[in-house]
Design an enzyme around this catalytic site. Structure first.
Site, PDB file in Angstrom:
ATOM      1  N   ASP A 225      76.442  53.520  58.332  1.00  0.00           N
ATOM      2  CA  ASP A 225      75.316  53.100  57.488  1.00  0.00           C
ATOM      3  C   ASP A 225      75.032  51.620  57.730  1.00  0.00           C
ATOM      4  O   ASP A 225      75.817  50.761  57.346  1.00  0.00           O
ATOM      5  CB  ASP A 225      75.705  53.363  56.020  1.00  0.00           C
TER       6      ASP A 225
ATOM      7  N   MET B 156      71.284  61.568  49.805  1.00  0.00           N
ATOM      8  CA  MET B 156      72.713  61.347  50.066  1.00  0.00           C
ATOM      9  C   MET B 156      72.852  60.984  51.537  1.00  0.00           C
ATOM     10  O   MET B 156      71.995  61.276  52.364  1.00  0.00           O
ATOM     11  CB  MET B 156      73.510  62.654  49.852  1.00  0.00           C
ATOM     12  N   SER B 157      73.956  60.343  51.833  1.00  0.00           N
ATOM     13  CA  SER B 157      74.316  60.202  53.236  1.00  0.00           C
ATOM     14  C   SER B 157      75.817  60.448  53.317  1.00  0.00           C
ATOM     15  O   SER B 157      76.482  60.565  52.307  1.00  0.00           O
ATOM     16  CB  SER B 157      73.955  58.805  53.745  1.00  0.00           C
TER      17      SER B 157
ATOM     18  N   ASP C 230      51.242  41.711  47.704  1.00  0.00           N
ATOM     19  CA  ASP C 230      51.282  40.540  46.829  1.00  0.00           C
ATOM     20  C   ASP C 230      49.964  39.773  46.862  1.00  0.00           C
ATOM     21  O   ASP C 230      49.715  38.917  46.015  1.00  0.00           O
ATOM     22  CB  ASP C 230      52.388  39.568  47.271  1.00  0.00           C
TER      23      ASP C 230
ATOM     24  N   LYS D 121      78.017  60.380  49.920  1.00  0.00           N
ATOM     25  CA  LYS D 121      77.812  59.370  48.861  1.00  0.00           C
ATOM     26  C   LYS D 121      76.327  59.384  48.493  1.00  0.00           C
ATOM     27  O   LYS D 121      75.469  59.642  49.353  1.00  0.00           O
ATOM     28  CB  LYS D 121      78.265  57.982  49.304  1.00  0.00           C
TER      29      LYS D 121
ATOM     30  N   GLU E 199      73.872  47.599  51.902  1.00  0.00           N
ATOM     31  CA  GLU E 199      74.747  48.243  50.918  1.00  0.00           C
ATOM     32  C   GLU E 199      75.928  48.896  51.629  1.00  0.00           C
ATOM     33  O   GLU E 199      77.078  48.749  51.235  1.00  0.00           O
ATOM     34  CB  GLU E 199      74.002  49.316  50.123  1.00  0.00           C
TER      35      GLU E 199
ATOM     36  N   ASP F  98      59.711  36.915  42.432  1.00  0.00           N
ATOM     37  CA  ASP F  98      60.248  38.197  42.842  1.00  0.00           C
ATOM     38  C   ASP F  98      61.757  38.137  42.754  1.00  0.00           C
ATOM     39  O   ASP F  98      62.350  37.139  43.145  1.00  0.00           O
ATOM     40  CB  ASP F  98      59.838  38.471  44.295  1.00  0.00           C
TER      41      ASP F  98
END
Lengths: 680, 640
Positions: free
Chosen positions: A336, A375-376, A520, A393, A340, A299
């Site tokens: 956030d 979006m946020s 899996d 963004k 990311e 993975d």
């Protein structure tokens, strides 16, 4: 369980092993190993010979009998030592399996029952400091759990309902919070129980290669039995008297006692080495299969890449200062909590010294990400003469729509920028304030350090790596190139994974894969070697044939090496054992013929002192070589990925040619010693 | 070891290497049911007609079991057919000498011998077999048993090369195609070439010729009634010579021996009856005639080896010139050598084919050189006596061929399971004679019998791959097919059978009256003779260490069984191996794959053959030829 391997001859293991060497003389156990069984029968017959043989030969026959018994005992000892190491670990595990009280939920009410009365399907509650009573899945809540009992790792792990981290193991302890668990295993079949029996070797079954090798050794034993039995009539014809002890000595020297004596120790030690790497293999077969693997499915997330996309660059729109873009992106990401988002905050700080501000600005309103808007962002109301701000963004398409609706323009230059980032395998995140597009944040999957070298290592071992990812083909190709995998599979669904494994297998490959999620499970079950992460779901742990307690997907490389080592050790010792016969013939045959045909003396090329010393020396060498090779059997012959041909040449030289030469030297040295000691 | 020998050896190896590829390519066509050959216009209709006659559907392939059963059935029928002809030959045509029927045990032994491609001959061809027996009962098997061997080898190779298959080909198709397209055409050409060298091919009765130089032989004197005449004589024994004082006379510390009458308990000389011998002049010679060239062509090409004449390839008619000698040796190896190329082609790894060939060549050269060296060195006792040192050991050899060509022929004929001889192996030096014996004990895998050599060698390949394959850290794979418990079991079973038959029967004979009664020589050499007989029978070689009188009920029967075991109990596990291999998947090669070509593999294969296959015979060889060698060497040397 400890990470450190016990030293080869730890007295705590050797002591009991000596005792076990004798209890293993039970014929019913011995018969499983044809080579050593024949040796034992030979030893018994020779023992009888002490009393029935000629008086002048009694001393010789007695010594012969002693060394033949030693041969058997040394082999038993090798096995006992190998088992002893596992037993020590099993005892440590047993301590963890305390009988605890469980808090069972029944019809919404909680009741205390002993853990061993729990049944599959029961639900139990665990709170801080409770020992989890049985294996199960978390169905409610989140908790940190101390799994040191099985993994040896003291750092707690998070277990939560839903998702891929729901499995808990009986015997581990909840450190904080409260979880509700559905029991998935009956008592006695739990993970810890299985682990104990595996470690102890109680359920050890011979692996396919071991079975094949046992057949080879049994057949060789039969052939040599025939050789020695027919030698008696040939002797009668030639008027040469071959005594039974001499024939037995010849037989035991010729049959492959070296590998026969060490075969099971090699297998047990191999399993043990897997365990020391904190991997629990459900069978020796799985470890052996790992040595055969030539395709590895990995993975991407968490294995090849760190698992999360990170912001790596700000790409401002024309006429926008980079600082402004960074500032806006940071503001939009402050709330956030995704990796990311956090990476954008960090990058803005690193590049432009923009500190993460306290975002508790009154009235600032965060707009969370939704699947609809994609979006946020954040909205600031007009305040202190400042105009209201709305920062967003999101994916390029979403922002384009957003800006269009506000009557703005999506700059041509930005479209190009977005495409470039996509092509390079990155994820473009467009930032806009109001109807003005500020620029793009380049989010990128970060490949783990050193992974490229590991793949190169695998390639040298003859293993092809295939990266599996849900990313689009473009992104996947870029990461595959950067990580150095041989092949990749983009936008993979669980069905496609399974399909891919079947295709590889149909083409004759042996496939290994790692996985943790419930989806899996089918692929893990289909793969020849399926390594489930201990952090994974119960379903995944059930489907695979190994569980990595450290949940480290690159651990497969270690397992593959151990699997190969096991096979190499068996092959090398078999070759050594068979090659040894040459010298033994040259020791024993002239000795047996000397009395009748003195002319055969030149065949005694080792110039052994007398027929008796020659036979005894060969038998002593045959016994001592087993002891001498126990460390090698337990440790395994070293494996270096230098290609099959080079490995073959090296091992043929060491164990084949060495196997021919060493006994000549060894037997001569023993002959000199026993002659000096006047033993014969 | 003269230069001419080295040159011939080089020429032989080069010629063999040169014919290997064309033969292999031709075999590709022959062993493919849809293959194309030059003979199609003539033979294709005949082939089709044969299938119709036999009721064979040529496109229906057999699995391992069906293939084996077909082969066994065919051999059984052939065996019974031959037995019947031999028992009834006096009633059948083409018997100008009026030869009688064979005894039950000799007919059994001979039928089995030819059906198993052994061609062990307990009989003297000229005085036992009618032309019909030679041409139909025996020559039929020379073709059929050779073709059957090649078919089995082809089936095994298909088992190795086919991916996840079920079937191994059609036995009847392989049998017919091999006979029609391979053996018949080559034999026709080869026979004509042999005739050009002076070999006979006719149906004339035997010729009686007047000798230009008469000679006399000693025969037993008979009285008027035809009874042997005997006379009573004193039995003499060796005893120490005594001087006047009754002390032994010594020279250099050794007692001087003299002949003296043996005395019984009463001091009277012991008497015994011996036959009275008289001289008889021989002035005529019976010269054998018959269809020889056609027999010899297939006897060599099909590695059968059964001679037309008792002297086999030492007979001037059966091997007239040095060229015929060279071609006969080459033809023994021709098909076996080509089959290694066929193997390489079929498994799409030509280097593997050549690696197997190279391993065979190394063993071949080693055997040839040892045998040649031992024979060229000569008899140590002759040397001690100061006679015939320069010539080497010429006893039992044709002067026409000399030492090198006798040694080479002996090596070739035992490397392959041919068994034709151009010299008496029994008269070789102990080490020289050890080579042919050892070659057969290896399992005749050095080129080997047609087909049998390849499938025998592939058993060792499988074992080598298994033992050493583990050493590269993978489940052993042979050309991508996993070698597992079942394959190991079958491979070892075939070795075990070989060992059991050779050692078991020899050991039985060594301690039985029936066994030792047939011996011409005592001591280690006698053991060598018995061992050689059962080795040759089990190995389906058929050559003999001529000292043994084997035409007795016991020997005929036990050797017959040894031949059956050595052929069919070998083939059954090998076909089981083929049937199992064919079903396996082929893993594609990678850097971690065990290499089955190149020098390392050749060394490994040779090592496996010697360590696993041959060492088992070392103890008994030590009691036979090896100890005989050392007894020859000691001073004074001892002969047997």
């Amino acid at each position: 369980m400890t990470q450190k391997s016990p030293s080869l001859f730890d007295w705590n293991i050797v002591g009991p092993a000596i005792g076990d060497s004798f209890t293993k003389l039970n014929p019913r156990l011995m018969i499983k190993n044809p080579v050593m069984f024949v040796t034992m029968v030979g030893a018994a017959l020779t023992t009888v010979g002490i009393f029935t043989g000629a008086a002048s030969e009694r001393g010789f026959i007695l010594q012969l009998a002693i060394w033949l018994w030693f041969t058997v005992l040394f082999a038993n000892f090798a096995e006992a030592v190998a088992e002893g190491r596992g037993k020590a670990q099993a005892n440590a595990l047993r301590k963890a399996r305390k009988d605890t009280m469980a808090r069972r939920l029944k019809n919404g009410r909680e009741e205390k029952v002993p853990a061993n009365e729990l049944q599959k399907g029961d639900t139990v509650v665990c709170e801080a400091n409770d020992v989890i009573p049985a294996d199960g899945d978390v169905i409610e809540g989140i908790a940190s759990v101390d799994e040191a009992a099985i993994t040896g790792e003291s750092a707690p792990v998070i277990r939560e309902s839903g998702g891929d981290r729901s499995a808990v193991t009986g015997g581990t302890r909840v450190l904080s919070d409260r979880i509700v668990i559905r029991v998935t295993m009956d008592k006695g079949h739990g993970f810890l129980d299985r682990m104990i029996s595996l470690v102890e070797g109680a359920t050890r079954q011979k692996t396919p290669n071991e079975i094949a090798l046992t057949i080879l050794l049994a057949a060789l034993t039969l052939i040599f039995l025939l050789v020695c039995i027919t030698l008696k009539p040939f002797g009668i014809y030639s008027a040469a008297v071959f005594s039974v002890p001499a024939l037995i000595a010849l037989l035991v020297c010729l049959i492959p006692t070296t590998i026969g004596g060490l075969l099971s120790a090699i297998g047990i030690a191999g399993m043990d080495r897997v365990l020391q790497r904190n991997v629990l293999a459900m069978s020796g077969r799985a470890v052996e299969a790992a040595g055969d693997v030539d395709v590895l499915l990995l993975d991407k997330t968490g294995t090849i890449t760190l698992g999360n996309r990170m912001a790596t660059a700000f790409l401002p729109a024309p006429n926008v200062k980079p600082e402004r873009l960074a500032d806006a992106a940071q503001l939009a990401s402050l709330a956030d909590e995704t990796p990311e988002g956090r990476s954008i905050v960090v990058l803005a700080k690193e590049k432009f010294q923009l500190r993460a501000r306290e975002v508790a600005q009154p009235n600032a309103k965060f707009v969370p990400f939704t699947a609809q808007t994609r979006m946020s962002g954040v909205d600031f109301p007009a305040r202190d003469g400042q105009p209201a701000r709305a920062i967003r963004k999101g994916a390029a398409e979403a922002i384009r729509l957003y800006v269009d609706q506000l009557g703005g323009q999506f700059p041509q230059a930005m479209t190009q920028g977005v495409d470039e980032i996509s092509r390079s395998g990155g994820t473009p995140l467009v930032v806009a304030e109001g109807r003005e597009v500020l620029g793009v944040v380049h989010l990128k999957d970060v490949v783990k350090g050193g992974i490229k070298e590991r793949f190169a290592h695998l390639r040298k071992m003859g293993i092809r790596t295939v990266m599996i990812t849900g990313d689009n083909p473009l992104t996947a190709a870029a990461i595959a190139a950067e990580a150095g995998v041989d092949d990749f599979m983009a936008q993979a669904t669980p069905e496609q994974k399974l399909q891919r494994i079947r295709e590889e297998q149909a083409a004759g490959h042996l496939v290994a894969m790692t996985g943790d999620g419930t989806n899996d499970a089918p692929a893990l079950a289909q793969a020849d070697v399926g390594v489930a992460m201990n952090t994974g779901t119960q379903a995944a742990r059930e489907a695979g044939n190994m569980v990595d307690l450290d949940s480290n997907p690159t651990k497969l490389i270690d397992i593959v090496e151990i699997g190969k080592q096991m096979l190499i050790t068996r092959g090398s010792l078999t070759t050594f054992s068979i090659a040894n016969d040459v010298a033994k013939y040259f020791a024993i045959i002239p000795a047996m013929l000397m009395a009748t045909f003195p002319a055969i003396a030149p065949l005694n090329i080792m110039s052994l002192h007398s027929p008796m010393s020659a036979i005894l020396s060969a038998v002593i060498f045959n016994a001592l070589i087993i002891i001498a090779l126990i460390p090698l059997a337990l440790r395994g012959v070293k494996y270096t990925p230098i290609g099959a041909l080079a490995t073959l040449q090296r091992n043929l030289l060491v164990y084949g040619l060495g196997g021919v030469i060493i006994p000549f030297i060894g037997i001569k040295v023993i002959d000199v010693i026993i002659t000096a000691l006047n033993l014969v | 070891m003269q230069t001419s020998g080295w040159l011939q050896l080089t020429l032989f190896v080069v010629a063999l290497a040169a014919i290997t590829k064309p033969m292999g390519l031709y075999l590709m066509q022959v062993l493919d049911a849809n293959g194309k050959t030059w003979f199609d216009p003539i033979l294709r209709p005949l082939e089709r007609f044969t299938y119709r006659l036999m009721g064979v559907k040529m496109d229906k392939e057999h699995d391992g079991k069906q293939y084996t059963l077909a082969m066994l059935l065919f051999s059984l029928v052939g065996c019974v057919f031959t037995y019947a002809i031999l028992r009834l030959q006096h009633l059948l045509p083409l018997n100008p000498q009026g030869l009688g029927p064979l005894s039950e045990h000799l007919a059994f032994n001979t039928a089995v011998s030819f059906a198993t491609n052994t061609n062990w001959q307990s009989y003297v061809g000229e005085t036992t077999m009618s032309y019909l027996s030679q041409m139909v009962a025996l020559a039929f098997h020379n073709f059929a048993s050779a073709a059957a061997g090649i078919a089995i080898a082809a089936a095994l190779v298909r088992g190795i090369s086919r991916q996840s298959g079920k079937t191994l080909g059609n036995f009847w198709v392989d049998l017919v195609r091999t006979t029609y397209y391979l053996l018949l055409p080559i034999c026709v050409v080869f026979a004509v070439v042999l005739v050009s060298q002076g070999m006979i091919q006719n149906f004339k009765a035997y010729t009686t010729a007047k000798l230009t130089e008469t000679y006399s032989i000693q025969v037993q004197k008979t009285d008027d009634k035809g009874q042997p005449v005997t006379t009573n004589v004193v039995v003499m024994v060796q005893s120490p010579k005594l001087d006047g004082k009754g002390q032994p006379v010594m020279t250099n510390g050794v007692a001087v021996m003299m002949e003296a009458p043996q005395l019984d308990a009463k001091g009277q000389p012991v008497m015994t009856n011996i036959a009275v011998m008289v001289d008889q002049t021989v002035d005529t010679q019976t010269i054998v005639q018959g269809p020889m060239a056609s027999q010899v062509a297939i006897k060599m090409l099909g590695t059968n080896g059964g001679g037309y004449a008792n002297a086999n390839a030492a007979h001037p008619f059966e091997n007239p010139t040095p060229l015929s000698n060279f071609l006969q040796m080459l033809s023994i190896f021709a098909i076996g050598s080509g089959l290694t190329y066929y193997l390489g082609r079929m498994v799409k790894n030509q280097n593997h084919g050549w690696a197997v060939w190279s391993a065979m060549m190394v063993l071949f050269l080693a055997g040839t050189l040892v045998c040649w060296w031992a024979e060229a060195k000569g008899n140590p006792i002759h040397q001690q006596l100061g006679v015939a040192v320069a010539d080497g050991n010429m006893e039992g050899k044709e002067v026409r061929f000399g030492i090198f060509n006798s040694a080479l022929f002996a090596t070739v004929t035992t490397d392959a399971s041919c068994g034709a001889v151009n010299s008496m192996h029994d008269s070789f030096t102990p080490i020289g004679g050890l080579v042919p014996l050892f070659n057969i004990q290896l399992g005749e895998i050095v080129i080997g019998g047609v087909g049998a050599g390849l499938y025998g060698m592939l058993v060792f390949v499988v074992l080598a791959v298994f033992i050493a394959g583990l050493m590269v850290g993978r489940t052993p794979e042979y050309l991508g097919k996993k070698i597992q418990a079942y394959e190991v079991k079958m491979a070892m079973l075939s070795l075990l059978v070989l060992c059991l038959s050779i050692l078991g029967f020899s050991a039985w004979a060594a301690v039985s009256d029936w066994g030792t009664a047939g011996l011409n020589n005592q001591g280690p050499h006698g053991l060598g003779e018995m061992l050689y007989a059962f080795t040759s029978a089990t190995g389906n070689n058929g050559s003999a260490f001529a000292g043994l009188t084997a035409n007795t009920p016991w020997y005929n029967t036990t050797l017959g069984f040894a031949m059956l075991i050595g052929r069919f109990l070998m083939i059954v596990p090998i076909m089981a191996l083929a049937g199992s291999l064919v079903q396996k998947k082929i893993s594609p090669p990678s850097i971690g794959t065990f290499p089955v070509s190149g020098g390392t593999f050749v060394v490994l294969l040779i090592g496996t053959v010697l360590l696993v296959g041959a060492l088992n015979f070392l103890p008994v060889l030590a009691l036979g030829p090896i100890v005989e060698h050392f007894l020859n060497l000691q001073v004074p040397g001892k002969l047997f």
